[in-house]
Design a protein around this motif. Structure first.
Motif, short mmCIF file in Angstrom:
data_model
loop_
_atom_site.label_atom_id
_atom_site.label_comp_id
_atom_site.label_asym_id
_atom_site.label_seq_id
_atom_site.Cartn_x
_atom_site.Cartn_y
_atom_site.Cartn_z
N ALA A 42 -16.32 28.86 -5.86
CA ALA A 42 -16.97 27.40 -5.75
C ALA A 42 -16.63 26.74 -4.40
CB ALA A 42 -16.93 26.78 -6.76
N LEU A 43 -15.31 26.92 -3.99
CA LEU A 43 -14.57 25.83 -3.05
C LEU A 43 -14.43 26.72 -1.87
CD1 LEU A 43 -11.80 23.62 -5.08
CD2 LEU A 43 -14.48 23.16 -4.53
N GLY A 44 -14.23 28.17 -1.97
CA GLY A 44 -14.04 28.76 -0.85
C GLY A 44 -12.57 28.72 -0.26
N PHE A 45 -11.77 28.19 -0.92
CA PHE A 45 -10.14 28.10 -0.53
C PHE A 45 -9.62 29.25 0.09
CE2 PHE A 45 -5.64 28.20 -1.24
CZ PHE A 45 -5.18 27.38 -0.72
N GLY A 46 -9.54 29.49 1.37
CA GLY A 46 -8.97 30.51 2.10
C GLY A 46 -9.65 31.74 2.27
N VAL A 47 -11.11 31.70 1.83
CA VAL A 47 -12.11 32.62 1.95
C VAL A 47 -12.89 32.58 3.01
CG1 VAL A 47 -13.89 33.91 0.46
CG2 VAL A 47 -12.03 33.00 -0.97
N GLN A 48 -13.25 33.54 3.82
CA GLN A 48 -13.62 33.28 5.18
C GLN A 48 -15.33 34.06 5.00
OE1 GLN A 48 -11.06 35.19 7.83
NE2 GLN A 48 -9.65 33.36 7.77
N LYS A 49 -15.27 34.93 4.27
CA LYS A 49 -16.78 35.61 4.28
C LYS A 49 -17.73 35.34 3.17
CE LYS A 49 -14.96 39.02 7.36
NZ LYS A 49 -13.93 39.90 7.08
N ALA A 50 -18.90 35.26 3.14
CA ALA A 50 -19.72 34.93 2.00
C ALA A 50 -19.55 36.10 0.93
CB ALA A 50 -21.12 34.75 2.50
N ASN A 86 -4.45 32.66 4.39
CA ASN A 86 -5.73 32.16 5.37
C ASN A 86 -5.69 30.98 5.82
OD1 ASN A 86 -6.51 35.17 5.26
ND2 ASN A 86 -7.76 34.54 3.55
N VAL A 87 -5.33 30.06 5.01
CA VAL A 87 -5.26 28.80 5.35
C VAL A 87 -3.90 28.47 6.43
CG1 VAL A 87 -4.45 26.30 4.63
CG2 VAL A 87 -6.05 27.53 3.47
N ARG A 88 -2.75 29.18 6.25
CA ARG A 88 -1.78 28.97 7.36
C ARG A 88 -2.22 29.67 8.61
NH1 ARG A 88 3.66 30.48 3.91
NH2 ARG A 88 3.98 28.39 2.63
N ARG A 89 -2.97 30.84 8.57
CA ARG A 89 -3.69 31.59 9.68
C ARG A 89 -4.46 30.63 10.50
NH1 ARG A 89 -5.88 36.54 7.93
NH2 ARG A 89 -3.81 36.85 7.30
N THR A 90 -5.34 29.78 9.59
CA THR A 90 -6.23 29.02 10.34
C THR A 90 -5.72 27.80 11.25
OG1 THR A 90 -7.79 29.71 8.58
CG2 THR A 90 -8.40 27.58 10.02
N LYS A 91 -4.59 27.31 10.40
CA LYS A 91 -3.73 26.20 10.91
C LYS A 91 -3.24 26.51 12.20
CE LYS A 91 -3.21 23.20 7.08
NZ LYS A 91 -2.21 22.53 6.13
N THR A 92 -2.60 27.60 12.33
CA THR A 92 -1.81 27.89 13.71
C THR A 92 -2.93 28.43 14.74
OG1 THR A 92 -1.55 30.47 12.86
CG2 THR A 92 0.18 28.90 12.42
N GLY A 93 -4.09 28.86 14.16
CA GLY A 93 -5.09 29.32 15.19
C GLY A 93 -5.13 30.73 15.65
N SER A 94 -4.30 31.52 14.71
CA SER A 94 -4.50 33.06 14.83
C SER A 94 -5.70 33.68 14.33
CB SER A 94 -3.44 33.64 14.65
OG SER A 94 -2.13 33.07 15.02
N PRO A 133 -6.03 36.22 -10.12
CA PRO A 133 -5.80 34.94 -9.65
C PRO A 133 -4.50 34.97 -8.57
CG PRO A 133 -6.46 35.15 -11.85
CD PRO A 133 -6.19 36.39 -11.50
N ILE A 134 -3.44 35.47 -8.91
CA ILE A 134 -2.23 35.09 -8.20
C ILE A 134 -2.63 35.87 -6.84
CG2 ILE A 134 0.08 36.15 -7.90
CD1 ILE A 134 0.21 36.08 -11.13
N LEU A 135 -3.24 37.03 -6.50
CA LEU A 135 -3.73 37.54 -5.48
C LEU A 135 -4.59 36.53 -4.41
CD1 LEU A 135 -4.11 41.29 -6.33
CD2 LEU A 135 -2.11 40.50 -5.29
N LEU A 136 -5.38 35.94 -5.33
CA LEU A 136 -6.53 35.14 -4.62
C LEU A 136 -5.51 33.94 -4.09
CD1 LEU A 136 -9.20 35.07 -6.96
CD2 LEU A 136 -9.44 35.83 -4.92
N ILE A 137 -4.60 33.37 -4.76
CA ILE A 137 -3.87 32.23 -4.48
C ILE A 137 -3.03 32.68 -3.14
CG2 ILE A 137 -1.87 30.67 -5.01
CD1 ILE A 137 -3.20 30.51 -7.78
N VAL A 138 -2.31 33.53 -3.16
CA VAL A 138 -1.74 34.38 -2.11
C VAL A 138 -2.45 34.43 -1.05
CG1 VAL A 138 -0.03 36.02 -1.26
CG2 VAL A 138 0.37 35.07 -3.62
N ASN A 139 -3.43 35.10 -1.13
CA ASN A 139 -4.42 35.22 0.06
C ASN A 139 -4.90 33.94 0.51
OD1 ASN A 139 -5.55 37.16 1.83
ND2 ASN A 139 -7.49 36.87 0.66
#
Length: 97
Positions: A32-40, A89-97, A79-85
């Motif tokens: 629902a929130l798409g946390f760290g998920v980049q593709k539909a 992804n959020v860290r990668r987005t913040k650094t701009g890579s 769920p653990i894998l989703l949280i780690v991923n």
């Protein structure tokens, strides 16, 4: 492949059902929130997992009345894998890579 037969106590059964239910809720929140998920399609896949986990937990809790049950550790790991991923992804987005 090794198949094991084990009789679970009521507490163990409820713990397994709670694990499946919690996994389903976590997956539903991620979908629902798409946390760290980049593709539909990833969100859709996570939503399918959520429905499967919640559906199986509901089946075990309300419909199942004895017999053979398929228990897998994967619904507890997803769920653990989703949280780690998601964090990665959020860290990668913040650094701009």
């Amino acid at each position: 492949m090794s198949l094991a037969v084990h009789e679970f106590t009521t507490a163990q059964t409820l713990l397994i059902i709670a694990g499946y239910g919690l996994s389903g809720v976590v997956c539903a929140v991620f979908a629902a929130l798409g946390f760290g998920v980049q593709k539909a399609w990833e969100r859709v896949l996570i939503a399918v997992f959520a429905l499967a986990f919640l559906g199986y937990a509901g089946y075990l809790l309300f419909i199942f009345d004895g017999g053979t049950v398929f228990i897998s550790f994967w619904p507890l790991i997803v769920p653990i894998l989703l949280i780690v991923n998601g964090v990665r992804n959020v860290r990668r987005t913040k650094t701009g890579s």
